[in-house]
Design a protein around this motif. Sequence first.
Motif, mmCIF file in Angstrom:
data_model
loop_
_atom_site.group_PDB
_atom_site.id
_atom_site.type_symbol
_atom_site.label_atom_id
_atom_site.label_comp_id
_atom_site.label_asym_id
_atom_site.label_seq_id
_atom_site.Cartn_x
_atom_site.Cartn_y
_atom_site.Cartn_z
ATOM 1 N N MET A 1 -8.012 4.773 9.310
ATOM 2 C CA MET A 1 -7.494 5.706 8.304
ATOM 3 C C MET A 1 -7.807 5.147 6.909
ATOM 4 O O MET A 1 -7.370 4.042 6.560
ATOM 5 N N PRO A 2 -8.549 5.864 6.097
ATOM 6 C CA PRO A 2 -8.840 5.395 4.735
ATOM 7 C C PRO A 2 -7.564 5.381 3.887
ATOM 8 O O PRO A 2 -6.805 6.358 3.871
ATOM 9 N N ILE A 3 -7.321 4.272 3.201
ATOM 10 C CA ILE A 3 -6.176 4.166 2.292
ATOM 11 C C ILE A 3 -6.606 3.353 1.072
ATOM 12 O O ILE A 3 -7.656 2.713 1.075
ATOM 13 N N ASP A 4 -5.780 3.363 0.065
ATOM 14 C CA ASP A 4 -6.023 2.569 -1.135
ATOM 15 C C ASP A 4 -5.379 1.198 -0.929
ATOM 16 O O ASP A 4 -4.170 1.035 -1.086
ATOM 17 N N TYR A 5 -6.193 0.213 -0.541
ATOM 18 C CA TYR A 5 -5.687 -1.145 -0.277
ATOM 19 C C TYR A 5 -6.758 -2.154 -0.655
ATOM 20 O O TYR A 5 -7.931 -1.995 -0.285
ATOM 21 N N SER A 6 -6.361 -3.195 -1.369
ATOM 22 C CA SER A 6 -7.339 -4.185 -1.838
ATOM 23 C C SER A 6 -6.931 -5.618 -1.515
ATOM 24 O O SER A 6 -7.528 -6.558 -2.038
ATOM 25 N N GLY A 7 -5.917 -5.789 -0.651
ATOM 26 C CA GLY A 7 -5.453 -7.136 -0.328
ATOM 27 C C GLY A 7 -6.269 -7.787 0.773
ATOM 28 O O GLY A 7 -7.312 -7.282 1.198
ATOM 29 N N ASP A 8 -5.773 -8.934 1.248
ATOM 30 C CA ASP A 8 -6.431 -9.665 2.334
ATOM 31 C C ASP A 8 -6.309 -8.894 3.646
ATOM 32 O O ASP A 8 -5.454 -8.007 3.794
ATOM 33 N N GLU A 9 -7.160 -9.261 4.604
ATOM 34 C CA GLU A 9 -7.044 -8.661 5.929
ATOM 35 C C GLU A 9 -5.804 -9.221 6.634
ATOM 36 O O GLU A 9 -5.646 -10.440 6.768
ATOM 37 N N VAL A 10 -4.940 -8.337 7.067
ATOM 38 C CA VAL A 10 -3.700 -8.733 7.746
ATOM 39 C C VAL A 10 -3.466 -7.786 8.912
ATOM 40 O O VAL A 10 -3.591 -6.564 8.760
ATOM 41 N N THR A 11 -3.126 -8.339 10.082
ATOM 42 C CA THR A 11 -2.762 -7.529 11.251
ATOM 43 C C THR A 11 -1.283 -7.724 11.544
ATOM 44 O O THR A 11 -0.806 -8.866 11.661
ATOM 45 N N VAL A 12 -0.570 -6.630 11.647
ATOM 46 C CA VAL A 12 0.867 -6.663 11.929
ATOM 47 C C VAL A 12 1.138 -5.781 13.145
ATOM 48 O O VAL A 12 0.664 -4.641 13.207
ATOM 49 N N ALA A 13 1.895 -6.317 14.113
ATOM 50 C CA ALA A 13 2.218 -5.557 15.327
ATOM 51 C C ALA A 13 3.660 -5.071 15.276
ATOM 52 O O ALA A 13 4.564 -5.821 14.897
ATOM 53 N N PHE A 14 3.848 -3.820 15.680
ATOM 54 C CA PHE A 14 5.182 -3.213 15.647
ATOM 55 C C PHE A 14 5.532 -2.614 16.998
ATOM 56 O O PHE A 14 4.648 -2.135 17.731
ATOM 57 N N LYS A 15 6.807 -2.583 17.307
ATOM 58 C CA LYS A 15 7.288 -1.758 18.405
ATOM 59 C C LYS A 15 7.095 -0.310 17.987
ATOM 60 O O LYS A 15 7.559 0.106 16.920
ATOM 61 N N GLY A 16 6.411 0.475 18.814
ATOM 62 C CA GLY A 16 6.044 1.830 18.438
ATOM 63 C C GLY A 16 7.215 2.693 18.017
ATOM 64 O O GLY A 16 7.135 3.464 17.047
ATOM 65 N N GLU A 17 8.330 2.570 18.717
ATOM 66 C CA GLU A 17 9.519 3.368 18.411
ATOM 67 C C GLU A 17 10.012 3.101 16.994
ATOM 68 O O GLU A 17 10.445 4.019 16.289
ATOM 69 N N ALA B 1 0.851 -1.191 0.000
ATOM 70 C CA ALA B 1 0.000 0.000 0.000
ATOM 71 C C ALA B 1 0.884 1.237 0.000
ATOM 72 O O ALA B 1 1.975 1.230 0.584
ATOM 73 N N VAL B 2 0.428 2.272 -0.662
ATOM 74 C CA VAL B 2 1.094 3.568 -0.620
ATOM 75 C C VAL B 2 0.244 4.474 0.256
ATOM 76 O O VAL B 2 -0.950 4.668 0.001
ATOM 77 N N ILE B 3 0.857 5.015 1.318
ATOM 78 C CA ILE B 3 0.112 5.705 2.373
ATOM 79 C C ILE B 3 0.627 7.132 2.542
ATOM 80 O O ILE B 3 1.848 7.352 2.565
ATOM 81 N N PRO B 4 -0.256 8.121 2.687
ATOM 82 C CA PRO B 4 0.184 9.500 2.986
ATOM 83 C C PRO B 4 0.967 9.529 4.302
ATOM 84 O O PRO B 4 0.475 9.057 5.327
ATOM 85 N N LYS B 5 2.151 10.087 4.256
ATOM 86 C CA LYS B 5 3.028 10.055 5.431
ATOM 87 C C LYS B 5 2.491 10.893 6.581
ATOM 88 O O LYS B 5 2.460 10.446 7.735
ATOM 89 N N LYS C 1 -9.888 -3.827 3.373
ATOM 90 C CA LYS C 1 -10.152 -3.136 2.113
ATOM 91 C C LYS C 1 -10.319 -1.631 2.329
ATOM 92 O O LYS C 1 -11.166 -1.182 3.096
ATOM 93 N N ASN C 2 -9.426 -0.879 1.678
ATOM 94 C CA ASN C 2 -9.445 0.596 1.691
ATOM 95 C C ASN C 2 -9.363 1.197 3.098
ATOM 96 O O ASN C 2 -9.860 2.304 3.337
ATOM 97 N N ASN C 3 -8.720 0.476 4.019
ATOM 98 C CA ASN C 3 -8.637 0.990 5.396
ATOM 99 C C ASN C 3 -7.445 0.394 6.134
ATOM 100 O O ASN C 3 -7.011 -0.732 5.868
ATOM 101 N N ILE C 4 -6.925 1.186 7.047
ATOM 102 C CA ILE C 4 -5.917 0.695 7.995
ATOM 103 C C ILE C 4 -6.363 1.112 9.384
ATOM 104 O O ILE C 4 -6.735 2.267 9.621
ATOM 105 N N ASN C 5 -6.345 0.163 10.317
ATOM 106 C CA ASN C 5 -6.751 0.434 11.693
ATOM 107 C C ASN C 5 -5.531 0.451 12.601
ATOM 108 O O ASN C 5 -4.704 -0.458 12.573
ATOM 109 N N PHE C 6 -5.428 1.511 13.400
ATOM 110 C CA PHE C 6 -4.379 1.626 14.420
ATOM 111 C C PHE C 6 -4.988 1.202 15.757
ATOM 112 O O PHE C 6 -6.006 1.759 16.180
ATOM 113 N N TYR C 7 -4.354 0.259 16.425
ATOM 114 C CA TYR C 7 -4.873 -0.186 17.720
ATOM 115 C C TYR C 7 -3.738 -0.273 18.731
ATOM 116 O O TYR C 7 -2.653 -0.797 18.433
ATOM 117 N N ALA C 8 -3.982 0.265 19.934
ATOM 118 C CA ALA C 8 -3.011 0.171 21.026
ATOM 119 C C ALA C 8 -3.765 0.182 22.344
ATOM 120 O O ALA C 8 -4.882 0.715 22.435
#
Length: 373
Positions: A313-329, A263-267, A294-301
């Motif tokens: 956050m609305p974004i241009d995305y058409s792939g499968d639903e995937v959740t990825v966890a990151f260290k915030g820093e 996905a290409v996301i506004p910084k 689809k067309n969305n990214i959810n931030f959860y903490a």
Amino acid sequence: MKIKVNTSEFLKAIHAVEGVISAREIRSVLSNLKLEAETSSVSISATDLEISIKTSLNAQVEKSGDISLPAKQLSSIFKTIHFEEALLSTEDSDADSSITYITDATKKNDYKNKLNGMDAEEIKTIPKVDASNISDFPTAMFAEMIRKTSYAIAHEDQRYIFNGLFMVPKGDKLVFAVTDGRRLCKIERPLSTTLKFKDSVIIPSKAIREISKMIATAETGKIGIIDNQIYVNANQIELLCKLIEGNFPNYEQVIPKSSKFSAVIPKEGFQIYLRQALIAAEEPTRQIRLTFTKNNINFYAQTQGVNEVSINMPIDYSGDEVTVAFKGEYLSDVFKSIDDNEFRIEFSDSSSPVVFKDPSDPDFISVIMPMKI
């Protein structure tokens, strides 16, 4: 030794070298600066035995000589005196120490500061470097490459090779790679002239920090490898530092060759939502979960029992639903490298390495390993 110096220029010279002195060094030769006066200049040096740094400035030298003075006290003195020119006069006290008097060179102010010094020979300065061993290098390009990678250097890691920046000369190209074992940054840039040294080297993080300061406002610089040490000269400052010995990991193997989704996301928008989510993220990892639908990214903490946040956050995305966890820093840091208004993110699932790219810089890549959910 007896010298007359411009107060502000002398203080700038102190600031240029005192960064290598450890705050833990107290009343030791390693907590001192070495002053060497001859002809019409005075040089100031500091070392922690791993890294040495030296600079010089114009001075009116009435008596040549050298002295080792406590860095913290010398810096504090020159931060507080308000007269334009200072006179430093050294007198031998006994076999092991000397006294340096600091006064107003114009005698307009009735000021006198006495500072006890040590034998200057105990501090080893940077020797004269053979010009045939060093090359010119583009300081602005180096500064950019350091900015885009150095934040991922490990600190005090037992895997000592991760505590530095891997520099790889490739003929008319130069590669910087950095990893702390959980993330990796790599950048490549063309060189107008090839470097004199051909082997890859690992430069310690402390040296990288000092080099960044040296080249920040320099138009040109010189670099070389001298007796397995990195040598840099810029802005009338010289640095010589021992390299980290060992084999840097094969960074190319860490970079995924392909990814299932992207996905290409506004910084700017992403950073706003990330800061909002980080408020609720639990210490020490401050985990942020990104769920792509689809067309969305959810931030959860969340911080258990205290705070929980969910932002879409609305974004241009058409792939499968995937959740990825990151260290915030790690998520916050990656934007130190991306100058475009957008960034590209590539991933395959919740546990595979995630790639961040700058659309305007195809020769930069950042990879982050996700956290377990």
